[in-house]
Design a protein around this motif. Structure first.
Motif, PDB file in Angstrom:
ATOM      1  N   THR A 279      39.913  46.608  56.868  1.00  0.00           N
ATOM      2  CA  THR A 279      41.327  46.838  57.142  1.00  0.00           C
ATOM      3  C   THR A 279      42.143  45.670  56.609  1.00  0.00           C
ATOM      4  N   LYS A 282      47.336  47.094  59.273  1.00  0.00           N
ATOM      5  CA  LYS A 282      47.459  48.281  60.109  1.00  0.00           C
ATOM      6  C   LYS A 282      48.911  48.739  60.184  1.00  0.00           C
ATOM      7  N   THR A 297      48.480  52.279  57.544  1.00  0.00           N
ATOM      8  CA  THR A 297      47.294  51.452  57.563  1.00  0.00           C
ATOM      9  C   THR A 297      46.679  51.461  56.167  1.00  0.00           C
ATOM     10  N   MET A 299      43.264  50.348  54.088  1.00  0.00           N
ATOM     11  CA  MET A 299      41.883  49.877  54.107  1.00  0.00           C
ATOM     12  C   MET A 299      41.350  49.890  52.682  1.00  0.00           C
TER      13      MET A 299
END
Length: 399
Positions: A279, A282, A297, A299
């Motif tokens: 991540t 967020k 978010t 990632m």
């Protein structure tokens, strides 16, 4: 004799000074090398599209029945899954792998897609192409248009099955990985390719069709969930596989690989081990240097040490623009090693567009450099040097 011992002592002392504990810091540990038996290969993270490993990734090659990945996703997107597909003479007589459809037989498109992907039916591919495209040529046009849309710049399709018909039917490992990553985001496609056994009504017999998936990876690798096998005499063994672990899904493509099952297991494990999904930010996290928060978010698969290479740049939205009226206050562009990898919107804290924003803060503060024990990293090198010294000066243990 004393000179031999003195030479050895000096060399070892110098080596010890260079490699003494606490004097060596490793900022990053690049993933180890890996190889396969494939002529062409690609390993890709599905969510981000990042290519984690590639050999001849952009070289056009024969892809055999991997072609049916394109056939399936077009049929799912363009067709009505409840439509009844009528089998033509052209489809029923198609050579190669087959689900043994009969002339005039009618089958629901959704069911026929299982025969296409699990058993690699060339008859199913032809019937689907004629149903969706009006003709095989019409469907091939859709295939190439889809390839252009997806940025498959090293691909050209001439048929919906992958048979070695003509010289122009080609794709590259990276293109097939890109296509598969796209297709896997479709829930119907994902459901079909992850099915091990499918039973379908058979209008010609008293028993149902029973199709066992040819993709052995579904049983060989924990977390495997697709995708497609392929083989022709000219293309040799081709395979696309996918697997999901810890919320991360990877795709492997190998073309002309005589040991593809083993290679896919090794490549998937390599990806999960050395490029875990991390991540970066967020939704709702404040973005350093602004009064705004992340709108999504983000990632990304990152190897050890790559976090320190992440940078970001913010751009504020013009207050007179439509995007500003729609609550976007800017964008944040993330880059890895200077290469842009993702852009996400910025919103004001408390914006209704944010659902359950997290309370954690976001900043790119480099972690402490990784310290590796000198004897772990250089043990074999030290041993090799000592053995070399012994070989040129004689073994001190024997004198």
């Amino acid at each position: 004799m004393k000179s031999k011992w003195l030479y050895l002592l000096v060399c070892c002392s110098l080596l010890g000074m260079l490699l003494a504990p606490g004097t060596y810091e490793k900022a990053e540990a690049a993933p180890p090398g890996i190889s396969t038996n494939a002529v062409g290969a690609s390993l890709v993270d599905v969510a981000s599209g990042r290519v984690l490993y590639s050999v001849k990734g952009d070289t056009p090659m024969r892809i055999a029945s991997l072609t049916k990945i394109m056939t399936a996703i077009i049929a799912i997107e363009e067709g009505n899954l409840d439509d009844m597909v009528t089998v033509s003479r052209n489809a029923a007589g198609k050579e190669g792998s087959s689900i043994y459809l009969k002339l005039g037989e009618k089958m629901r498109l959704h069911d026929m897609l299982y025969g296409l992907m699990l058993r690699s039916g060339n008859d199913a591919a032809t019937a689907i192409a004629e149903h969706i495209g009006g003709s095989v040529d019409g469907f091939v046009y859709l295939m190439n248009e889809k390839a252009k849309m997806l940025g498959m710049d090293h691909s050209h399709f001439t048929n919906p099955s992958g048979l070695d018909e003509g010289e122009g039917h080609r794709s590259s490992p990276n293109d097939m990985a890109k296509l598969t990553a796209y297709a896997l985001k479709n829930s119907v496609f994902q459901e079909i390719v992850s099915t091990k056994l499918k039973k379908v009504p058979n209008p010609n017999e008293a028993w149902d069709y029973s199709w066992l998936n040819k993709n052995k990876m579904l049983s060989l690798f924990e977390g495997a969930d697709g995708v497609k096998t392929g083989y022709t005499k000219l293309a040799k063994r081709c395979l696309v596989s996918s697997a999901t672990r810890g919320g991360q899904q990877l795709v492997v493509v190998t073309l002309n690989d005589g040991d593809d099952w083993a290679d896919h297991g090794r490549l998937l494990q390599y990806g999960f081990t050395y490029f875990p999904l991390k991540t970066v930010v967020k939704k709702g996290d404040p973005i350093e240097g602004t009064n705004f928060v992340a709108g999504n978010t983000f990632m990304y698969p990152l190897a050890e040490g790559e976090t320190e290479k992440l940078t970001f740049r913010t751009t504020l939205t013009d207050p007179l623009s439509t995007n500003y009226r729609l609550a976007e206050r800017g964008t944040v562009q993330f880059s890895l090693g200077g290469k842009p990898i993702q852009s996400i919107p910025l919103y004001e804290k408390g914006s209704p567009l944010l659902e359950k924003p997290s309370q954690s803060s976001f900043s790119f503060q480099p972690s402490q450099p990784y310290k590796e024990k000198w004897y772990t990293q250089y043990g074999f090198a030290i041993r090799a040097l000592i053995e070399h010294l012994f070989s040129i000066s004689g073994s001190p243990w024997a004198d």
